[in-house]
Design an enzyme around this catalytic site. Structure first.
Site, short mmCIF file in Angstrom:
data_model
loop_
_atom_site.label_atom_id
_atom_site.label_comp_id
_atom_site.label_asym_id
_atom_site.label_seq_id
_atom_site.Cartn_x
_atom_site.Cartn_y
_atom_site.Cartn_z
N ASP A 48 78.09 40.40 89.95
CA ASP A 48 77.15 41.31 89.28
C ASP A 48 77.36 42.77 89.69
O ASP A 48 76.70 43.66 89.14
CB ASP A 48 75.71 40.90 89.60
CG ASP A 48 75.34 39.57 88.95
OD1 ASP A 48 75.93 39.23 87.91
OD2 ASP A 48 74.44 38.88 89.48
N SER A 76 68.00 35.98 92.26
CA SER A 76 68.45 34.58 92.31
C SER A 76 67.53 33.73 93.17
O SER A 76 67.16 32.61 92.81
CB SER A 76 69.86 34.51 92.91
OG SER A 76 70.79 35.08 92.05
N LYS A 87 78.21 38.30 80.45
CA LYS A 87 76.96 38.59 81.17
C LYS A 87 75.94 39.13 80.15
O LYS A 87 76.08 38.89 78.96
CB LYS A 87 77.24 39.59 82.29
CG LYS A 87 78.13 39.01 83.39
CD LYS A 87 77.47 37.86 84.10
CE LYS A 87 78.37 37.24 85.16
NZ LYS A 87 77.80 36.00 85.69
C1 S3P Z 1 73.21 33.84 89.15
C2 S3P Z 1 74.54 33.54 88.99
C3 S3P Z 1 75.51 34.45 88.36
C4 S3P Z 1 74.97 35.88 88.25
C5 S3P Z 1 73.54 35.92 87.80
C6 S3P Z 1 72.64 35.13 88.74
C7 S3P Z 1 72.34 32.85 89.79
O1 S3P Z 1 75.78 34.00 87.04
O2 S3P Z 1 75.77 36.66 87.39
O3 S3P Z 1 73.08 37.27 87.75
O4 S3P Z 1 71.21 33.21 90.18
O5 S3P Z 1 72.77 31.70 89.94
P1 S3P Z 1 76.95 32.94 86.71
O6 S3P Z 1 76.58 31.64 87.29
O7 S3P Z 1 76.98 32.90 85.21
O8 S3P Z 1 78.18 33.54 87.31
#
Ligand code: S3P
Length: 444
Positions: free
Chosen positions: A326, A28, A353
């Site tokens: 996650d 992220s 996901k």
């Molecule tokens: C992420 C947000 C999450 C997560 C993804 C990374 C991010 O998704 O599942 O692996 O970097 O903002 P969602 O916003 O769909 O929950």
């Protein structure tokens, strides 16, 4: 990327795990480091960037829109940004591979630039819902031509100047939140996102670090109100990316469930909006000790010492779900080896996901002999109290292009009686390159 031939792999029981490993950079934070640097005026430096396929997709898209991005021999990345509002018309379709984060955040970025772009992705990404970002970005003035059901491939045209909005998130999603904030960066006035349930706050922290005028307040109901003033000028930064707590979850659970293990997972980012797994594991009786606690790139970081533990089943509080969204696949593996029942609710987001993670985990664990009950948004697991998973024959698992499904069943393989064969572990390279070598080094 995923046009590669499938890479099958067999994971079998090992002796105790020992030694120290370091997980790759946070996915992220890596995406955001590249994107915000690409919008700064001048040259940013990034160390510890995740060199995984998802992050490469973000880098390629930013290059196609004018940012200069280079990596030197020591693994230091340099990004020469174009300035907010300075992105150029991409001449090619933006190939997003497996990466939902690249897609949704870049859609946000583009929404307030007067550019047209086409986004494409692999089979997994092409099934994932994009209406959750299309809806707020269309209110800001962007136009979209998605495939049926609001999916990729999708073409969009941004609007400059865009219209600032106030948007209350209907789903707990850091990607949707970040898409709107990124669109707000090049929009006159104040763009506001109201977040009833907190999700990862890397965008907020980093945008402030880059000099954006961004404030976070709480309303009477405890919702977070995030406001960003547009037409911002971002200043280049030196960024150090901490290790990914999501990737660390795999060796940590391995250390907990393989008898006799005693390992250290180094340099794990423990931002409270990401660290839910570690709280839940502790509540299950996990022996986890934080060592060398420090701050890296504005994020709390520690080395985690993990010793094999007899885990106990737990009711996972639903409000913790967004802070470990996650990590449920690997938590379910831990729960399968615990004593007693684990119940997790409020998991509807797991169905959208990289795969339908609720269904794939439920089916796979059931094939390994674990008693599981799946509903629309919950999973109940009867733990086996340390008894090995599976029967006398190798259990075959299809990972459906989902890196975390592949890694979760790889860890399950370490406590199986006859081994787990995964049809394709190549998607692991999206978030955790070197995963198989890391496990092998702990087992050696
Ligand atoms: C992420 C947000 C999450 C997560 C993804 C990374 C991010 O998704 O599942 O692996 O970097 O903002 P969602 O916003 O769909 O929950």
């Amino acid at each position: 990327m995923h046009e590669m031939a499938p890479l099958p792999a067999l994971f079998k029981a090992t002796g105790p795990l020992t030694g120290r490993v370091r997980v790759p950079g946070d996915k992220s934070i890596s995406h955001r480091a590249l994107m915000f640097s690409a919008l700064a005026v001048g040259s940013s430096r990034i160390v510890g960037l995740l060199e995984g396929e998802d992050v490469h997709a973000t880098a390629a898209a930013l290059r196609a829109m004018g940012a200069r991005i280079a990596r030197d021999a020591d693994g230091v990345w340099t990004v020469d940004g174009v300035g907010v509002g300075g992105l150029l018309q991409p001449e090619v379709a933006l190939e997003m591979g497996n990466s939902g984060t690249s897609t949704r955040l870049l859609m946000g970025l583009l929404a307030s630039h007067g550019l047209t772009a086409t986004f494409t992705g692999d089979a997994s990404l092409s099934k994932r819902p994009m209406n959750r970002v299309i809806e707020p970005l269309a209110r800001m003035g962007a136009e979209f031509t998605p495939s049926p059901g609001g999916r990729l491939p999708l073409t969009m045209r941004g609007l400059s100047p865009a219209v600032p909005i106030e948007y209350r998130l209907p789903v707990a999603s850091a990607q949707v939140k970040s898409a709107v904030l990124l669109a707000g960066l090049n929009t006159p006035g104040i763009t506001r996102v109201i977040e009833p349930v907190p999700t990862r706050d890397h965008s907020e922290r980093m945008l402030q670090g880059f000099g954006a005028e961004l404030t976070v307040e709480q309303d009477a109901d405890g919702a977070r109100i995030i406001s960003i003033r547009g037409e911002a000028e971002l200043k280049p930064q030196a960024i150090e990316v901490p290790g990914d707590p999501s990737s660390a979850g795999f060796p940590v659970v391995a250390g907990l469930i393989v008898p006799g293990s005693d390992i250290v997972v180094e340099n794990v980012g423990l931002n409270p909006t990401r660290a839910g797994l570690y709280e839940v594991l502790r509540a299950m009786g996990a022996d986890l000790t934080l060592q060398n606690e420090r701050t890296v790139g504005g994020e709390p970081v520690a080395d985690i010492r993990v010793r094999h533990s007899r885990l106990t089943g737990i009711e996972v509080p639903p409000d913790i779900a967004p802070r470990m969204i996650d990590e449920f696949p690997i938590l379910f593996v831990a729960a399968s080896m615990a004593k007693g029942r684990t119940v997790a609710r409020g998991l509807e987001e797991l169905r959208v996901k990289e795969s339908d993670r609720l269904a794939l985990m439920a089916h796979g664990l059931a094939r390994l002999g674990v008693s599981v009950e799946e509903t629309a948004d919950s999973l109940t697991i009867e733990g086996r109290d340390g008894a090995p998973l599976g029967g006398n024959e190798v259990t075959a698992i299809a990972a459906e292009l989902d890196h975390r499904i592949a890694m979760s069943f790889a860890i399950a393989g370490l406590v199986s009686s006859a081994g787990i064969a995964i049809d394709d572990i190549s998607p692991v390279a999206t978030s955790c390159p070197g995963f198989a070598d890391m496990l092998a080094s702990l087992a050696a």
